[in-house]
Design an enzyme around this catalytic site. Structure first.
Site, PDB file in Angstrom:
ATOM      1  N   HIS A 138      -1.930   0.709   4.728  1.00 54.58           N
ATOM      2  CA  HIS A 138      -1.810   1.571   3.506  1.00 54.58           C
ATOM      3  C   HIS A 138      -0.551   0.768   2.701  1.00 54.58           C
ATOM      4  O   HIS A 138       0.669   0.551   3.357  1.00 54.58           O
ATOM      5  CB  HIS A 138      -1.488   2.923   3.441  1.00 54.58           C
ATOM      6  CG  HIS A 138      -0.890   3.659   2.398  1.00 54.58           C
ATOM      7  ND1 HIS A 138       0.378   4.177   2.380  1.00 54.58           N
ATOM      8  CD2 HIS A 138      -1.472   3.837   1.203  1.00 54.58           C
ATOM      9  CE1 HIS A 138       0.606   4.605   1.043  1.00 54.58           C
ATOM     10  NE2 HIS A 138      -0.270   4.376   0.349  1.00 54.58           N
ATOM     11  N   SER A 139      -0.539   0.418   1.421  1.00 54.49           N
ATOM     12  CA  SER A 139       0.542  -0.023   0.738  1.00 54.49           C
ATOM     13  C   SER A 139       1.197  -1.201   1.382  1.00 54.49           C
ATOM     14  O   SER A 139       0.524  -2.281   1.670  1.00 54.49           O
ATOM     15  CB  SER A 139       1.599   0.926   0.678  1.00 54.49           C
ATOM     16  OG  SER A 139       2.766   0.750  -0.623  1.00 54.49           O
TER      17      SER A 139
END
Length: 332
Positions: A138-139
Site C-alpha cells: 500500500h502506498s
C-alpha cells in the site's frame, strides 16, 4: 493482455467465515474460509542495525505473501484486511525500518526509503530462500513491491498494489529546490532529544493523527495503527510517536517519471492494481495511468480495479478490497 474492473458497489461478507467475490468479467462467485482476526503472531528478524518486526498471518509452514505498509504507517495497516483473506493464505506484514516496532537506523544514517525498502525485501527473501514470491503493498509499500518486481522480474509471481502504481514522482526542479531544506531538517531531527519531542495523552494522540491524515482514515483505523505507532513515555506519563522522526524527511531519493516508466517496463509478473476513488492525490496524476498502460504491455497479466474509498481504503473499508485480492490470489 490487461483487464479492467470498476467496482461501484461494496461487497458484503456473507459471514465471518466466508465471503463472496463480486461477479466480474464473467467469473462466478467463489466462497472461501477466511483467516479471521486472531490468526497471527509477532515476527522478528535480525538485521545488521537491530531487528525488523512484524505480524505473520496464517501458517508459518508455508511461504507467505510479503506485505508492506505506507510511509509513516506500520504493519497494523493490514490488520483489517488480512482477516478477510483466504484461510490457506500466509501473509508476512512487516514494519519497515524506523516504523512501528522495527529498529530505527543508527545516528548518522539517512532513510532513502525506496532503495532501502527494496534491499530489505531482498534481505528477507534471501534469508528464507523463498521462490516466486507474491508481494502486497500500500502506498510507499506498493512502490517498494513495484520496484522489487522490476528489479527481480523472474522471481516474482504476483504483485498486488493498493492506491499506488509506482514510486512517487517529483519534478526535478522541486527536488533541486528542496534538497538543502531537507538536509537541514534531517540534521535537526537527528539531534532532537526525546525530552523535547512532543508528548501527548492517548486521546490527544488519536485526535492528532486523525487530523493529520486529513480524512484518509477514520478513528477506528487510527486506533488500529497506533497500537504499533506510538509508545508510552512513563517519565512524562504520555505517548510519543514510535516511528523515527527522521522519516519525515522523505524528499531525498525520489523518482522522475522517466525512471518510473523504465522500471515498469521490467515487470513480468501478474499484477493486480486497486485504485481508490478518490484515493490519493498525486502531484503528477497522469503517471499512474501511464504506468498501468506500460504494465499491460509488458507484464503477463494486469488487472486494474477502481474501488470507492480513501487512500487507506484497505484499512477503512477492507470489505471492498478483499474480494478483488481473493479472486486474484485464487486464480492460477
Amino acid at each position: 493482455m490487461g483487464q479492467t474492473r470498476v467496482a461501484n458497489t461494496t461487497t458484503t461478507l456473507s459471514s465471518s467465515a466466508s465471503m463472496s467475490s463480486p461477479k466480474t468479467n464473467g467469473q462466478v462467485d467463489v466462497e472461501e474460509p477466511l483467516l479471521g482476526e486472531n490468526s497471527w503472531e509477532e515476527f522478528s528478524i535480525d538485521v545488521p542495525w537491530g531487528t525488523v518486526e512484524g505480524k505473520w498471518w496464517g501458517s508459518r509452514e508455508q511461504q507467505p505473501i510479503i506485505a508492506l505498509h505506507g510511509w509513516q504507517d506500520n504493519c497494523g495497516s493490514f490488520d483489517r484486511l488480512c482477516p478477510l483473506l483466504p484461510r490457506n493464505t500466509s501473509i508476512l506484514a512487516i514494519d519497515l525500518p524506523g516504523h512501528g516496532k522495527s529498529s530505527h537506523y543508527p545516528q548518522g544514517m539517512q532513510y532513502f526509503i525506496f532503495w532501502d525498502g527494496i534491499c530489505l525485501i531482498r534481505r528477507i527473501v534471501r534469508k528464507y530462500n523463498w521462490k516466486n514470491v507474491t508481494l502486497l503493498g500500500h502506498s510507499l509499500g506498493g512502490a517498494l513491491t513495484f520496484m522489487y518486481a522490476a528489479s527481480f522480474p523472474d522471481e516474482v509471481n504476483k504483485l498486488i498494489n493498493i492506491d499506488i502504481a509506482g514510486p512517487t514522482v517529483r519534478g526535478v526542479q522541486r527536488m533541486a529546490e528542496g534538497t538543502g531544506k531537507a538536509l537541514d531538517k534531517f540534521l535537526d531531527y537527528e539531534t532532537l532529544p526525546e525530552t523535547k519531542q512532543p508528548c501527548y495523552s492517548y486521546d490527544e494522540m488519536i485526535k492528532l493523527v486523525l487530523d493529520a491524515y486529513d480524512g484518509s482514515v477514520d478513528e477506528t483505523s487510527v486506533r488500529v495503527l497506533m497500537k504499533r505507532g506510538m509508545r508510552h513515555n512513563p517519565s512524562r506519563d504520555g505517548y510519543l510517536f514510535a516511528r523515527d522522526l527522521r522519516l519525515k524527511v522523505s524528499l531525498l531519493g525520489m523518482f522522475t517519471a522517466e525512471q518510473t516508466m523504465a522500471y515498469a517496463r521490467q515487470i513480468r509478473c501478474r499484477v493486480l492494481n486497486i485504485r481508490g476513488t478518490p484515493g490519493m492525490k498525486f502531484e503528477t496524476p497522469q503517471v499512474y495511468a501511464d504506468v498501468i498502460a506500460t504494465l499491460k504491455e509488458h507484464a503477463s497479466k494486469v488487472v486494474y480495479v477502481e474501488v470507492p474509498g480513501t487512500h487507506h481504503l484497505h484499512l477503512v473499508t477492507p470489505e471492498r478490497v478483499a474480494p478483488h485480492i481473493n479472486q486474484f490470489l485464487l486464480e492460477p
